[in-house]
Design an enzyme around this catalytic site. Structure first.
Site: not given
Ligand code: NAP
Length: 247
Positions: A142, A156
């Site tokens: 991130s 985080y």
């Molecule tokens: P999200 O929409 O909240 O989705 C999270 C996903 O991770 C879901 O599929 C969830 O599964 C799964 N998950 C959570 N805890 C888990 C665990 N312990 N074991 C297995 N699966 C797990 O998140 P996102 O925004 O797409 O983020 C994806 C990645 O990008 C993350 O690493 C996040 O830190 C990074 N990121 C995101 C942003 C942003 O602005 N969105 C920015 C920078 C970095 P369930 O649905 O089954 O719970």
């Protein structure tokens, strides 16, 4: 092309990545934690488009569940050629005064230990010295690792700093084993993760502070991940792609 395992592929960036990888010809292992309906919907969409995918439930912070997930992969009859360490969590926005050890450890267990465990199991299967044929890993970090997320979730941000170090170290450790390890650092992307932080509309609140004045879409992050995994990036390892609208 083999199997691409995408952790946290039931929604958000993981889902977008799973869909694009399937279009590239990978058989996609859709890992999820709780939301089987969402994972099943991703698989249905992939199959509808003519691709191949299956679901694997596992909490990546739990070593036994990670081992069981990789054991299941071994029974698929195709080699694991790609891993996207994507599943990540954050909690309510907070200053450090209110961070409990329990919360900090939960963030680290998923965002750091979970990534390590999946890398370990992937390397055991991909490394030339273990009889593997090589492969590629992309870690989803991130922009918070650079910016620190003050007043929101420094825990985080610190976990993502560890993901950056993991990427650098592992890339060097396995470079001669046919495995490339790279990283993407998304900024503000429209997904449900911001609701976990207590502010579903966070991207729209802060987007005007970004040089590009807009949030990013999961598909824009997925494109970089797919490129890093592909042969087009065959000489790229230990690299970081910023996907943060210029911030
Ligand atoms: P999200 O929409 O909240 O989705 C999270 C996903 O991770 C879901 O599929 C969830 O599964 C799964 N998950 C959570 N805890 C888990 C665990 N312990 N074991 C297995 N699966 C797990 O998140 P996102 O925004 O797409 O983020 C994806 C990645 O990008 C993350 O690493 C996040 O830190 C990074 N990121 C995101 C942003 C942003 O602005 N969105 C920015 C920078 C970095 P369930 O649905 O089954 O719970």
């Amino acid at each position: 092309m083999g199997i691409a395992l995408v952790t946290g592929a039931s929604r958000g960036i993981g889902k977008a990545t799973a869909l694009q990888l399937a279009r590239e010809g990978y058989t996609v292992a859709v890992n999820y934690h709780h939301n089987i309906k969402a994972a099943t919907d991703v698989i249905a969409q992939i199959v509808k488009e003519g691709g191949k995918a299956f679901a694997l439930r596992a909490d990546i912070s739990d070593e036994a569940q990670v081992m069981a997930m990789f054991d299941s992969l071994d029974r698929e009859g195709e080699p694991l050629t790609a891993l996207v360490n994507n599943a990540g969590i954050l909690f309510e926005q907070s200053t450090i005064e209110n961070l409990s050890a329990e919360r900090i450890n939960r963030v680290l267990a998923t965002n750091v230990t979970g990534y390590f465990l999946c890398c370990r199991e992937a390397v055991k299967r991909m490394a030339l010295k273990h009889g593997g044929k090589g492969g590629a890993i992309v870690n989803v970090s991130s922009a918070a690792s650079r910016l620190g997320a003050p007043g929101e979730y420094v825990d985080y941000a610190a976990s993502k700093g560890a993901v950056d170090s993991l990427t650098t170290g592992l890339a060097l450790e396995v470079a001669a084993q046919g495995i490339r390890v790279n990283c993407v650092r998304p900024g503000l992307i429209y997904t449900e993760i911001h609701a976990s932080g207590g502010e579903p509309g966070r991207v729209d609140r802060v987007k005007s502070m970004l040089p590009m004045q807009r949030g990013g879409q999961p598909e824009e992050v997925a494109q970089a991940i797919v490129w890093l995994l592909s042969e087009k990036a065959s000489y790229v390892t230990g690299s970081f792609i910023e996907l943060a609208g210029g911030k």
